[in-house]
Design a protein around this motif. Structure first.
Motif, PDB file in Angstrom:
ATOM      1  N   ALA A  17       0.823  -1.206   0.000  1.00 40.50           N
ATOM      2  CA  ALA A  17       0.000   0.000   0.000  1.00 40.50           C
ATOM      3  C   ALA A  17       0.854   1.251   0.000  1.00 40.50           C
ATOM      4  O   ALA A  17       1.933   1.283   0.595  1.00 40.50           O
ATOM      5  N   ALA A  18       0.362   2.277  -0.666  1.00 39.95           N
ATOM      6  CA  ALA A  18       1.047   3.570  -0.690  1.00 39.95           C
ATOM      7  C   ALA A  18       0.941   4.221   0.679  1.00 39.95           C
ATOM      8  O   ALA A  18      -0.092   4.143   1.340  1.00 39.95           O
ATOM      9  N   VAL A  19       2.027   4.856   1.095  1.00 41.53           N
ATOM     10  CA  VAL A  19       2.056   5.590   2.364  1.00 41.53           C
ATOM     11  C   VAL A  19       2.346   7.051   2.029  1.00 41.53           C
ATOM     12  O   VAL A  19       3.374   7.358   1.415  1.00 41.53           O
ATOM     13  N   GLY A  52       9.114   5.375  -4.742  1.00 36.45           N
ATOM     14  CA  GLY A  52       8.521   6.657  -4.396  1.00 36.45           C
ATOM     15  C   GLY A  52       7.787   7.248  -5.576  1.00 36.45           C
ATOM     16  O   GLY A  52       8.078   6.926  -6.730  1.00 36.45           O
ATOM     17  N   ALA A  53       6.816   8.111  -5.274  1.00 35.65           N
ATOM     18  CA  ALA A  53       6.044   8.779  -6.322  1.00 35.65           C
ATOM     19  C   ALA A  53       5.765  10.218  -5.900  1.00 35.65           C
ATOM     20  O   ALA A  53       5.567  10.494  -4.712  1.00 35.65           O
ATOM     21  N   PRO A  54       5.717  11.112  -6.875  1.00 32.98           N
ATOM     22  CA  PRO A  54       5.337  12.489  -6.567  1.00 32.98           C
ATOM     23  C   PRO A  54       3.813  12.589  -6.420  1.00 32.98           C
ATOM     24  O   PRO A  54       3.079  11.687  -6.806  1.00 32.98           O
ATOM     25  N   LYS A  55       3.375  13.702  -5.867  1.00 27.86           N
ATOM     26  CA  LYS A  55       1.943  13.978  -5.758  1.00 27.86           C
ATOM     27  C   LYS A  55       1.476  14.612  -7.059  1.00 27.86           C
ATOM     28  O   LYS A  55       2.129  15.518  -7.586  1.00 27.86           O
ATOM     29  N   THR A  56       0.348  14.145  -7.582  1.00 29.69           N
ATOM     30  CA  THR A  56      -0.217  14.747  -8.792  1.00 29.69           C
ATOM     31  C   THR A  56      -1.028  15.982  -8.404  1.00 29.69           C
ATOM     32  O   THR A  56      -1.255  16.253  -7.222  1.00 29.69           O
ATOM     33  N   ALA A  57      -1.504  16.702  -9.403  1.00 29.10           N
ATOM     34  CA  ALA A  57      -2.327  17.887  -9.146  1.00 29.10           C
ATOM     35  C   ALA A  57      -3.589  17.518  -8.369  1.00 29.10           C
ATOM     36  O   ALA A  57      -4.117  18.325  -7.607  1.00 29.10           O
ATOM     37  N   ALA A  61      -0.970   9.723  -5.730  1.00 26.14           N
ATOM     38  CA  ALA A  61       0.359   9.303  -6.154  1.00 26.14           C
ATOM     39  C   ALA A  61       0.468   9.260  -7.668  1.00 26.14           C
ATOM     40  O   ALA A  61      -0.425   8.755  -8.350  1.00 26.14           O
ATOM     41  N   GLY A  62       1.575   9.787  -8.179  1.00 23.67           N
ATOM     42  CA  GLY A  62       1.868   9.706  -9.604  1.00 23.67           C
ATOM     43  C   GLY A  62       2.564   8.390  -9.912  1.00 23.67           C
ATOM     44  O   GLY A  62       2.344   7.378  -9.241  1.00 23.67           O
ATOM     45  N   THR A  63       3.436   8.398 -10.889  1.00 25.47           N
ATOM     46  CA  THR A  63       4.151   7.192 -11.300  1.00 25.47           C
ATOM     47  C   THR A  63       5.277   6.875 -10.323  1.00 25.47           C
ATOM     48  O   THR A  63       6.091   7.733 -10.009  1.00 25.47           O
ATOM     49  N   PRO A  84      10.078  11.297  -1.218  1.00 27.99           N
ATOM     50  CA  PRO A  84       9.004  11.573  -2.175  1.00 27.99           C
ATOM     51  C   PRO A  84       7.701  11.878  -1.421  1.00 27.99           C
ATOM     52  O   PRO A  84       7.647  11.773  -0.198  1.00 27.99           O
ATOM     53  N   ASN A  85       6.657  12.226  -2.141  1.00 34.07           N
ATOM     54  CA  ASN A  85       5.364  12.467  -1.504  1.00 34.07           C
ATOM     55  C   ASN A  85       4.700  11.166  -1.050  1.00 34.07           C
ATOM     56  O   ASN A  85       3.970  11.142  -0.060  1.00 34.07           O
ATOM     57  N   TYR A  86       4.922  10.093  -1.809  1.00 38.14           N
ATOM     58  CA  TYR A  86       4.360   8.777  -1.482  1.00 38.14           C
ATOM     59  C   TYR A  86       5.468   7.745  -1.563  1.00 38.14           C
ATOM     60  O   TYR A  86       6.390   7.870  -2.378  1.00 38.14           O
TER      61      TYR A  86
END
Length: 107
Positions: A17-19, A52-57, A61-63, A84-86
């Motif tokens: 799961a994404a955190v 890790g993934a960045p936050k989208t608009a 989570a992005g890619t 990263p954001n996630y």
């Protein structure tokens, strides 16, 4: 304020799961750093990609991209210099059982 996040490591070959790293000092995307601690018994034969993934608009989570690969040779704690954001654990070789990683924020 909490400075610890738990990252689930599945017992099967799959992504956990994404955190969201959305609290100080674990504020992803802000140039913050963290220390990653492994399970007390290590990962055994498991191989885990920390991703890790960045936050989208839209704030999700992005890619995901791989930050590092963890295995039995990994010496914990491991420094993550730019959170990263996630974040998530992506299991490529299953460990003996589900476990978790602990991410601690550095102030």
């Amino acid at each position: 304020m909490p400075n610890i996040k738990k990252i689930a490591v599945p017992a099967t070959v799959s992504a956990g799961a994404a955190v969201a790293l959305d609290v100080t000092p674990l504020l992803g995307g802000e140039g913050r750093e963290g220390l990653l601690f492994g399970p007390s018994g290590g990962l055994g034969t498991g191989v885990v990609q920390l991703q890790g993934a960045p936050k989208t608009a839209a704030g999700v989570a992005g890619t995901y991209t791989t930050l590092m690969t963890l295995n039995s040779a990994t010496t914990f704690p491991v420094e993550i210099p730019d959170l990263p954001n996630y974040i998530r654990a992506n299991v490529t070789t299953a460990p003996a059982a589900a476990t978790e990683l602990t991410l601690e924020g550095v102030q």
